[in-house]
Enzyme design. Structure first.
Site, PDB file in Angstrom:
ATOM      1  N   THR A  35       0.830  -1.222   0.000  1.00  0.00           N
ATOM      2  CA  THR A  35       0.000   0.000   0.000  1.00  0.00           C
ATOM      3  C   THR A  35       0.858   1.264   0.000  1.00  0.00           C
ATOM      4  O   THR A  35       0.320   2.359  -0.012  1.00  0.00           O
ATOM      5  CB  THR A  35      -0.939   0.035   1.229  1.00  0.00           C
ATOM      6  OG1 THR A  35      -0.152  -0.203   2.412  1.00  0.00           O
ATOM      7  CG2 THR A  35      -2.024  -1.013   1.126  1.00  0.00           C
ATOM      8  N   LYS A  89       0.077 -12.622   9.010  1.00  0.00           N
ATOM      9  CA  LYS A  89       1.510 -12.924   8.897  1.00  0.00           C
ATOM     10  C   LYS A  89       2.339 -11.652   9.021  1.00  0.00           C
ATOM     11  O   LYS A  89       3.376 -11.631   9.680  1.00  0.00           O
ATOM     12  CB  LYS A  89       1.816 -13.581   7.538  1.00  0.00           C
ATOM     13  CG  LYS A  89       1.386 -15.008   7.433  1.00  0.00           C
ATOM     14  CD  LYS A  89       1.897 -15.568   6.104  1.00  0.00           C
ATOM     15  CE  LYS A  89       1.401 -16.978   5.872  1.00  0.00           C
ATOM     16  NZ  LYS A  89       1.657 -17.424   4.498  1.00  0.00           N
ATOM     17  N   THR A  90       1.883 -10.594   8.369  1.00  0.00           N
ATOM     18  CA  THR A  90       2.638  -9.330   8.412  1.00  0.00           C
ATOM     19  C   THR A  90       2.756  -8.829   9.841  1.00  0.00           C
ATOM     20  O   THR A  90       3.838  -8.454  10.296  1.00  0.00           O
ATOM     21  CB  THR A  90       1.952  -8.278   7.515  1.00  0.00           C
ATOM     22  OG1 THR A  90       2.033  -8.728   6.157  1.00  0.00           O
ATOM     23  CG2 THR A  90       2.616  -6.920   7.629  1.00  0.00           C
ATOM     24  N   TYR A 143      -6.705  -8.103  11.378  1.00  0.00           N
ATOM     25  CA  TYR A 143      -5.961  -6.894  11.749  1.00  0.00           C
ATOM     26  C   TYR A 143      -5.912  -6.741  13.270  1.00  0.00           C
ATOM     27  O   TYR A 143      -4.848  -6.613  13.861  1.00  0.00           O
ATOM     28  CB  TYR A 143      -6.643  -5.693  11.102  1.00  0.00           C
ATOM     29  CG  TYR A 143      -5.960  -4.361  11.328  1.00  0.00           C
ATOM     30  CD1 TYR A 143      -4.778  -4.039  10.656  1.00  0.00           C
ATOM     31  CD2 TYR A 143      -6.502  -3.419  12.193  1.00  0.00           C
ATOM     32  CE1 TYR A 143      -4.163  -2.808  10.845  1.00  0.00           C
ATOM     33  CE2 TYR A 143      -5.895  -2.188  12.382  1.00  0.00           C
ATOM     34  CZ  TYR A 143      -4.725  -1.886  11.708  1.00  0.00           C
ATOM     35  OH  TYR A 143      -4.127  -0.662  11.898  1.00  0.00           O
ATOM     36  N   LYS A 147      -2.606  -7.393  15.503  1.00  0.00           N
ATOM     37  CA  LYS A 147      -1.975  -6.304  16.266  1.00  0.00           C
ATOM     38  C   LYS A 147      -1.925  -6.635  17.757  1.00  0.00           C
ATOM     39  O   LYS A 147      -1.011  -6.213  18.457  1.00  0.00           O
ATOM     40  CB  LYS A 147      -2.751  -5.004  16.046  1.00  0.00           C
ATOM     41  CG  LYS A 147      -2.583  -4.413  14.644  1.00  0.00           C
ATOM     42  CD  LYS A 147      -1.241  -3.731  14.497  1.00  0.00           C
ATOM     43  CE  LYS A 147      -1.128  -3.008  13.160  1.00  0.00           C
ATOM     44  NZ  LYS A 147       0.150  -2.317  13.002  1.00  0.00           N
TER      45      LYS A 147
HETATM   46  P1  NAD Z   1      -0.264   2.405   4.910  1.00  0.00           P
HETATM   47  O1  NAD Z   1      -1.017   1.285   4.331  1.00  0.00           O
HETATM   48  O2  NAD Z   1      -0.194   3.691   4.160  1.00  0.00           O
HETATM   49  O3  NAD Z   1       1.225   1.985   5.233  1.00  0.00           O
HETATM   50  C1  NAD Z   1       1.642   0.674   5.501  1.00  0.00           C
HETATM   51  C2  NAD Z   1       2.980   0.455   4.813  1.00  0.00           C
HETATM   52  O4  NAD Z   1       3.446  -0.869   5.120  1.00  0.00           O
HETATM   53  C3  NAD Z   1       2.879   0.537   3.292  1.00  0.00           C
HETATM   54  O5  NAD Z   1       3.958   1.284   2.774  1.00  0.00           O
HETATM   55  C4  NAD Z   1       2.946  -0.929   2.846  1.00  0.00           C
HETATM   56  O6  NAD Z   1       3.434  -1.093   1.542  1.00  0.00           O
HETATM   57  C5  NAD Z   1       3.845  -1.503   3.922  1.00  0.00           C
HETATM   58  N1  NAD Z   1       3.671  -2.964   4.100  1.00  0.00           N
HETATM   59  C6  NAD Z   1       2.490  -3.637   4.241  1.00  0.00           C
HETATM   60  N2  NAD Z   1       2.736  -4.956   4.374  1.00  0.00           N
HETATM   61  C7  NAD Z   1       4.088  -5.106   4.338  1.00  0.00           C
HETATM   62  C8  NAD Z   1       4.952  -6.236   4.410  1.00  0.00           C
HETATM   63  N3  NAD Z   1       4.471  -7.474   4.544  1.00  0.00           N
HETATM   64  N4  NAD Z   1       6.294  -6.029   4.324  1.00  0.00           N
HETATM   65  C9  NAD Z   1       6.792  -4.780   4.147  1.00  0.00           C
HETATM   66  N5  NAD Z   1       6.024  -3.676   4.062  1.00  0.00           N
HETATM   67  C10 NAD Z   1       4.691  -3.844   4.151  1.00  0.00           C
HETATM   68  O7  NAD Z   1      -0.897   2.650   6.370  1.00  0.00           O
HETATM   69  P2  NAD Z   1      -0.577   3.759   7.466  1.00  0.00           P
HETATM   70  O8  NAD Z   1      -1.835   4.476   7.753  1.00  0.00           O
HETATM   71  O9  NAD Z   1       0.632   4.517   7.109  1.00  0.00           O
HETATM   72  O10 NAD Z   1      -0.271   2.834   8.730  1.00  0.00           O
HETATM   73  C11 NAD Z   1       1.044   2.600   9.185  1.00  0.00           C
HETATM   74  C12 NAD Z   1       1.004   1.776  10.461  1.00  0.00           C
HETATM   75  O11 NAD Z   1       0.260   2.472  11.467  1.00  0.00           O
HETATM   76  C13 NAD Z   1       0.334   0.415  10.302  1.00  0.00           C
HETATM   77  O12 NAD Z   1       1.047  -0.532  11.068  1.00  0.00           O
HETATM   78  C14 NAD Z   1      -1.047   0.624  10.873  1.00  0.00           C
HETATM   79  O13 NAD Z   1      -1.587  -0.557  11.391  1.00  0.00           O
HETATM   80  C15 NAD Z   1      -0.783   1.649  11.963  1.00  0.00           C
HETATM   81  N6  NAD Z   1      -1.997   2.441  12.256  1.00  0.00           N
HETATM   82  C16 NAD Z   1      -2.408   3.444  11.433  1.00  0.00           C
HETATM   83  C17 NAD Z   1      -3.557   4.160  11.722  1.00  0.00           C
HETATM   84  C18 NAD Z   1      -4.026   5.312  10.879  1.00  0.00           C
HETATM   85  O14 NAD Z   1      -5.061   5.894  11.199  1.00  0.00           O
HETATM   86  N7  NAD Z   1      -3.340   5.726   9.842  1.00  0.00           N
HETATM   87  C19 NAD Z   1      -4.321   3.817  12.849  1.00  0.00           C
HETATM   88  C20 NAD Z   1      -3.889   2.770  13.651  1.00  0.00           C
HETATM   89  C21 NAD Z   1      -2.720   2.098  13.368  1.00  0.00           C
END
Ligand code: NAD
Ligand code: UDP
Length: 310
Positions: A35, A89-90, A143, A147
């Site tokens: 993503t 898995k991630t 998810y 987490k």
């Molecule tokens: P996002 O989807 O923009 O970013 C996630 C990133 O992780 C992407 O660049 C994607 O390519 C990378 N990624 C996904 N699976 C992967 C893998 N298997 N190996 C390597 N890279 C991988 O989402 P975000 O909003 O930037 O979220 C970032 C983190 O913050 C996440 O862990 C998410 O759970 C957490 N989070 C975000 C929010 C929010 O509101 N934005 C809320 C709660 C938690």
């Protein structure tokens, strides 16, 4: 310091990478681009302090670093439900790989956890002591439970191996660099309003969320990571609480859009209310959000207009 950011090409990760470089650190960004977008970090390619690793976090990796921020995981329900087994898995194998590395190189390691660990909460607002109400077999479980296990692993590596951990629970965050097809509510509504399309409110729109602007969140990350008093978990989010209908009306007004609200079915297990109790962040980190929803929406709308020519 040399710092690893997993998920560094994503929405939050790329803002964090910018901030860490600005503070004078070297940064390694690890991402599989599920993503994330190269465009989010394009301006950094060529910088001597920045390195990009295309890698999937479920496979082990070795780098010499002082700190690790683990953000790799799709965050939008549309994306994390696309391949739910991969999402588990991630979260789980990604946490194990980050923690194993942190143990080996004695790095401090930070986990981007989520308000989703509280599930559909029956305590409101949610303090860190609340243990949550998660459906373990529902469509959000890949998810939420992923987490939750990641948090478990962080605290077990801390207790068993003395790994130096920090855990943040992030509440809904928005801002520039969200994808137009991300599926989350703020980007969906802004893109729909700018295109003059129907605004898709799921359910009756009375469910609530509390929206934090990305710059405030990143400030909270850095404060938590660089203090020595607490491991967390710490809630970081903006306690301003809005119904989804209120958000839709705000966006339509700001964009001066002709879009109309339409209702679609509420997805299963969609939490009815969410608002962070940020007492701990206030007291221990001196952290407080500074950008309210109106200001943050203005900045995000400006980004979508210019970046995607909307
Ligand atoms: P996002 O989807 O923009 O970013 C996630 C990133 O992780 C992407 O660049 C994607 O390519 C990378 N990624 C996904 N699976 C992967 C893998 N298997 N190996 C390597 N890279 C991988 O989402 P975000 O909003 O930037 O979220 C970032 C983190 O913050 C996440 O862990 C998410 O759970 C957490 N989070 C975000 C929010 C929010 O509101 N934005 C809320 C709660 C938690
Ligand atoms: N939502 C909505 N329309 C959309 C996208 C989301 O009404 O086009 C609702 C969704 O049902 C949820 C809230 O907005 O109640 C927040 O959804 P999002 O996917 O942004 O985050 P999360 O549910 O993970 O908090």
């Amino acid at each position: 310091m040399r710092i690893l950011v997993t998920g560094g090409a994503g929405f939050l990760g790329s803002h964090l990478v910018d901030r860490l470089l600005k503070d004078g650190n070297e940064v390694i960004c690890l991402d599989n681009f599920f993503t994330g977008r190269k465009r989010n970090i394009r301006h950094l390619l060529g910088s001597p302090d920045f390195e990009l690793m295309r890698h999937d976090i479920i496979d082990p990796f070795k780098v010499e670093v002082d700190q690790i921020y683990n953000l790799a995981c799709p965050a939008s329900p549309v994306h994390y439900q696309f391949n739910p087994i991969k999402t588990v898995k991630t979260s789980v194998m990604g946490a194990i790989n980050c923690l194993g590395l942190a143990k080996r190189v004695r790095a401090r390691v930070f986990q981007a956890s989520t308000s989703e660990v509280y599930g559909d909460p029956d305590v409101h607002p949610q303090p860190e002591s609340y243990r949550g109400n998660v459906n373990p077999i529902g469509i959000r479980a890949c998810y939420d439970e992923g987490k939750r296990v990641a948090e478990t692993l962080f605290f077990d590596y801390h207790r068993e191996n003395g790994v130096d951990i920090r855990v943040v629970r992030i509440f809904n965050t928005y801002g520039p660099r969200m994808l137009p097809d991300d599926g989350r509510v703020v980007s969906n509504f802004i893109v729909q309003a700018l295109r003059g399309e129907d605004i898709t409110v799921y359910g009756n729109g009375e469910q609530t969320r509390s929206f934090c602007y990305v710059d405030d969140l990143i400030e909270g990350f850095v404060l938590l990571m660089n203090q020595d008093d607490i491991t967390g978990p710490v809630n970081i989010g903006n306690p301003g609480e809005f119904t989804i209908l209120e958000l839709a009306e705000k966006v339509i007004k700001k964009v001066d859009s002709k879009s109309k609200v339409i209702h679609k079915p509420l997805p299963a297990d969609d939490p009815l209310q969410r608002k962070p109790d940020i007492t701990l962040a206030r007291e221990k980190l001196g952290w407080e959000p500074t950008v309210d929803l109106d200001e943050g929406l203005d900045r995000t709308i400006a980004y979508f207009k210019s970046e995607f020519d909307l």
